[in-house]
Write a protein that holds these residues in place. Structure first.
Motif, PDB file in Angstrom:
ATOM      1  N   HIS A 191       0.848  -1.197   0.000  1.00 21.82           N
ATOM      2  CA  HIS A 191       0.000   0.000   0.000  1.00 21.82           C
ATOM      3  C   HIS A 191       0.891   1.257   0.000  1.00 21.82           C
ATOM      4  CE1 HIS A 191      -2.727   3.119   1.607  1.00 21.82           C
ATOM      5  NE2 HIS A 191      -3.577   2.507   0.805  1.00 21.82           N
ATOM      6  N   TYR A 195       1.009   3.641   1.863  1.00 23.21           N
ATOM      7  CA  TYR A 195       1.439   4.128   3.179  1.00 23.21           C
ATOM      8  C   TYR A 195       2.585   3.298   3.764  1.00 23.21           C
ATOM      9  CZ  TYR A 195      -3.101   6.623   3.460  1.00 23.21           C
ATOM     10  OH  TYR A 195      -4.190   7.427   3.253  1.00 23.21           O
ATOM     11  N   ASP A 197      -3.277   1.940  -4.190  1.00 22.42           N
ATOM     12  CA  ASP A 197      -4.326   2.183  -3.190  1.00 22.42           C
ATOM     13  C   ASP A 197      -5.149   0.909  -3.020  1.00 22.42           C
ATOM     14  OD1 ASP A 197      -6.240   2.109  -5.264  1.00 22.42           O
ATOM     15  OD2 ASP A 197      -6.581   4.267  -5.271  1.00 22.42           O
ATOM     16  N   SER A 198      -6.145   0.957  -2.154  1.00 21.78           N
ATOM     17  CA  SER A 198      -6.880  -0.277  -1.826  1.00 21.78           C
ATOM     18  C   SER A 198      -7.555  -0.879  -3.056  1.00 21.78           C
ATOM     19  CB  SER A 198      -7.970   0.000  -0.790  1.00 21.78           C
ATOM     20  OG  SER A 198      -7.470   0.727   0.258  1.00 21.78           O
ATOM     21  N   PHE A 214      -7.383  -5.923   6.603  1.00 22.58           N
ATOM     22  CA  PHE A 214      -8.551  -5.998   5.714  1.00 22.58           C
ATOM     23  C   PHE A 214      -8.122  -6.107   4.247  1.00 22.58           C
ATOM     24  CE2 PHE A 214      -7.963  -1.322   5.682  1.00 22.58           C
ATOM     25  CZ  PHE A 214      -8.122  -1.031   4.328  1.00 22.58           C
ATOM     26  N   MET A 215      -6.937  -5.576   3.927  1.00 16.17           N
ATOM     27  CA  MET A 215      -6.452  -5.643   2.542  1.00 16.17           C
ATOM     28  C   MET A 215      -6.078  -7.095   2.203  1.00 16.17           C
ATOM     29  SD  MET A 215      -4.116  -2.209   2.458  1.00 16.17           S
ATOM     30  CE  MET A 215      -4.889  -0.607   2.714  1.00 16.17           C
ATOM     31  N   TYR A 254     -17.296   0.376   3.425  1.00 19.75           N
ATOM     32  CA  TYR A 254     -15.966   0.801   3.004  1.00 19.75           C
ATOM     33  C   TYR A 254     -15.078  -0.441   3.059  1.00 19.75           C
ATOM     34  CZ  TYR A 254     -11.891   4.037   3.078  1.00 19.75           C
ATOM     35  OH  TYR A 254     -10.746   4.732   2.805  1.00 19.75           O
ATOM     36  N   ASN A 259     -12.337  -0.771   4.156  1.00 19.02           N
ATOM     37  CA  ASN A 259     -11.689  -0.817   5.476  1.00 19.02           C
ATOM     38  C   ASN A 259     -12.670  -1.424   6.486  1.00 19.02           C
ATOM     39  OD1 ASN A 259     -10.331   1.120   3.849  1.00 19.02           O
ATOM     40  ND2 ASN A 259      -9.362   2.007   5.654  1.00 19.02           N
ATOM     41  N   SER A 273     -12.156   4.430  -1.284  1.00 22.04           N
ATOM     42  CA  SER A 273     -12.253   5.896  -1.373  1.00 22.04           C
ATOM     43  C   SER A 273     -12.166   6.339  -2.843  1.00 22.04           C
ATOM     44  CB  SER A 273     -11.148   6.541  -0.550  1.00 22.04           C
ATOM     45  OG  SER A 273      -9.901   6.113  -1.012  1.00 22.04           O
ATOM     46  N   HIS A 320      -6.099   9.967  10.230  1.00 22.26           N
ATOM     47  CA  HIS A 320      -6.561  11.148   9.475  1.00 22.26           C
ATOM     48  C   HIS A 320      -7.220  12.186  10.366  1.00 22.26           C
ATOM     49  CE1 HIS A 320      -5.637   8.593   6.044  1.00 22.26           C
ATOM     50  NE2 HIS A 320      -5.531   9.731   5.372  1.00 22.26           N
ATOM     51  N   HIS A 373      -7.172  13.325   1.726  1.00 22.97           N
ATOM     52  CA  HIS A 373      -7.885  12.044   1.608  1.00 22.97           C
ATOM     53  C   HIS A 373      -9.297  12.225   2.185  1.00 22.97           C
ATOM     54  CE1 HIS A 373      -8.756   7.764   2.152  1.00 22.97           C
ATOM     55  NE2 HIS A 373      -7.812   7.561   1.245  1.00 22.97           N
ATOM     56  N   GLU A 414     -10.914  10.516   4.131  1.00 21.42           N
ATOM     57  CA  GLU A 414     -11.072  10.103   5.531  1.00 21.42           C
ATOM     58  C   GLU A 414     -10.850  11.276   6.484  1.00 21.42           C
ATOM     59  OE1 GLU A 414      -8.532   6.761   6.356  1.00 21.42           O
ATOM     60  OE2 GLU A 414      -9.504   5.544   4.819  1.00 21.42           O
ATOM     61  N   SER A 420      -8.421   9.525  -3.282  1.00 15.01           N
ATOM     62  CA  SER A 420      -7.827   8.316  -2.711  1.00 15.01           C
ATOM     63  C   SER A 420      -6.310   8.444  -2.859  1.00 15.01           C
ATOM     64  CB  SER A 420      -8.302   7.089  -3.496  1.00 15.01           C
ATOM     65  OG  SER A 420      -7.700   7.093  -4.781  1.00 15.01           O
ATOM     66  N   THR A 421      -5.576   7.535  -2.229  1.00 13.88           N
ATOM     67  CA  THR A 421      -4.115   7.655  -2.356  1.00 13.88           C
ATOM     68  C   THR A 421      -3.672   7.462  -3.816  1.00 13.88           C
ATOM     69  OG1 THR A 421      -3.712   5.333  -1.792  1.00 13.88           O
ATOM     70  CG2 THR A 421      -3.713   6.914   0.032  1.00 13.88           C
TER      71      THR A 421
HETATM   72  P1  13P Z   1      -6.784   4.271  -0.180  1.00  9.53           P
HETATM   73  O1  13P Z   1      -7.719   3.255  -0.685  1.00  9.53           O
HETATM   74  O2  13P Z   1      -7.105   5.664  -0.664  1.00  9.53           O
HETATM   75  O3  13P Z   1      -5.368   3.910  -0.469  1.00  9.53           O
HETATM   76  O4  13P Z   1      -6.941   4.386   1.398  1.00  9.53           O
HETATM   77  C1  13P Z   1      -6.731   3.313   2.260  1.00  9.53           C
HETATM   78  C2  13P Z   1      -6.595   3.736   3.649  1.00  9.53           C
HETATM   79  O5  13P Z   1      -6.502   2.950   4.544  1.00  9.53           O
HETATM   80  C3  13P Z   1      -6.625   5.152   3.902  1.00  9.53           C
HETATM   81  O6  13P Z   1      -6.424   5.381   5.247  1.00  9.53           O
END
Ligand code: 13P
Ligand code: SF4
Length: 305
Positions: free
Chosen positions: A26, A28, A42-43, A65-66, A114, A116, A131, A177, A200, A202, A216-217
């Protein structure tokens, strides 16, 4: 130190070949993890990648969760999460049991979850979103009488403001966030008046109100690639700065708040990536019954793309 990192990376690359593994990371993740990954995203992009890969093993450098979503999509593959404690606190703010109780209060509601969220919560939902596609997905629900959006109240609130649809919001939030405050954005804007502000969804509504773009990211990565702006204030988790700098050496990135760190994302290290491939653990596997129900919601999300 650098030398030992180089050795670790070499071992990871060799073992990855032997295991026919793919490393998904990811945006992050720590810089060194992003650098050894086969794909960073991103997710939504990570789920799309997991759904398509022909690797036997998916090493998921992200949060629980991913990895679960990858297991929902690829039941025959081994999905590894290098640190079993890498969970998303927002996803833990709702359980399947509490969602079932809420559904009893709103029996006609369409449940949008979501990504997440746990697989068990996805199994109780009608459709899943990230997102990147939440607005499009809710727009597609047409004239759904009631929409219950879980678990992120801020993403839900943002989607509601963009679509004009009233939604029942679960009171979850991202503890990372939420640390970005409107005054952080105002201060950075005063110091960098030419900069674009990207946040973002969030983030809290007061922060979103001050942004030029809410993405989104993956959306942030694309926006930065295409924009003519040279200075960008980034309102999301610190890990994304690594990729932004690497891909855009001529641009300047200002993190909206140094407090925006997701500790769970940082649990994945080169050491535990190697170890997980050696031991083939910790494995994330969603039980068949939950998986089949959750997959309905996840498939609808992938259809929208
Ligand atoms: P993204 O899907 O935008 O990468 O966001 C995932 C996430 O956990 C943001 O906190
Ligand atoms: Fe969860 Fe927030 Fe961390 Fe994303 S940044 S994984 S939403 S706690």
């Amino acid at each position: 130190m650098e030398n030992s990192d180089a050795k670790l990376k070499e071992k990871i690359i060799n073992l990855k070949k032997r295991r026919n593994a793919i490393i998904l990371a990811h945006n992050y993740q720590l810089g060194e993890i992003q650098d050894i990954a086969d794909f960073v995203g991103d997710s939504l992009e990570l789920s799309q990648k997991a759904a398509k890969t022909d690797a036997d093993v998916i090493v998921f450098c992200g949060v629980h969760f991913m990895a679960e979503t990858a297991s929902i999509l690829c039941p025959d593959k081994t999905v590894l999460l290098p640190d079993r404690h890498a969970g998303c606190p927002m996803a833990d703010m709702i359980t399947a049991k509490r969602l079932r109780e809420k559904k009893k209060e709103h029996p006609k509601a369409t449940v949008v979850c979501y990504i997440n969220s746990s697989a068990a919560v996805k199994a109780e939902s009608d459709v899943c979103c990230t997102s990147a596609n939440a607005v499009r997905l809710v727009e597609k629900l047409g004239d759904a009488k009631e929409i219950l959006f879980v678990p992120d109240q801020y993403l839900g609130n943002y989607v509601s403001s963009k679509t004009g649809k009233k939604m029942i919001l679960w009171p979850g939030f991202c503890p990372t966030h939420i640390r970005i405050r409107p005054q952080d954005i105002s201060r950075q804007k005063a110091e960098h008046p030419q900069a674009k502000v990207i946040v973002h969804p969030e983030c809290r509504p007061e922060v979103i109100a001050l942004a030029d773009e809410v993405l989104s990211t993956g959306g942030i990565i694309r926006f930065v690639r295409e924009t003519e702006a040279e200075e960008i204030i980034v309102g999301t988790e610190i890990g994304i700065i690594h990729r932004l700098r690497k891909e855009n050496p001529g641009k300047r990135f200002i993190l909206a708040s140094e407090q925006a760190v997701c500790p769970r994302m940082k649990l994945i290290t080169l050491e535990n990536v190697l170890w997980s491939m050696e031991e083939m653990a910790p494995e994330v596997k969603v039980p068949a019954r939950t998986r089949l129900r959750a997959k309905v919601a996840v498939d609808k999300m992938l259809e929208v793309g």
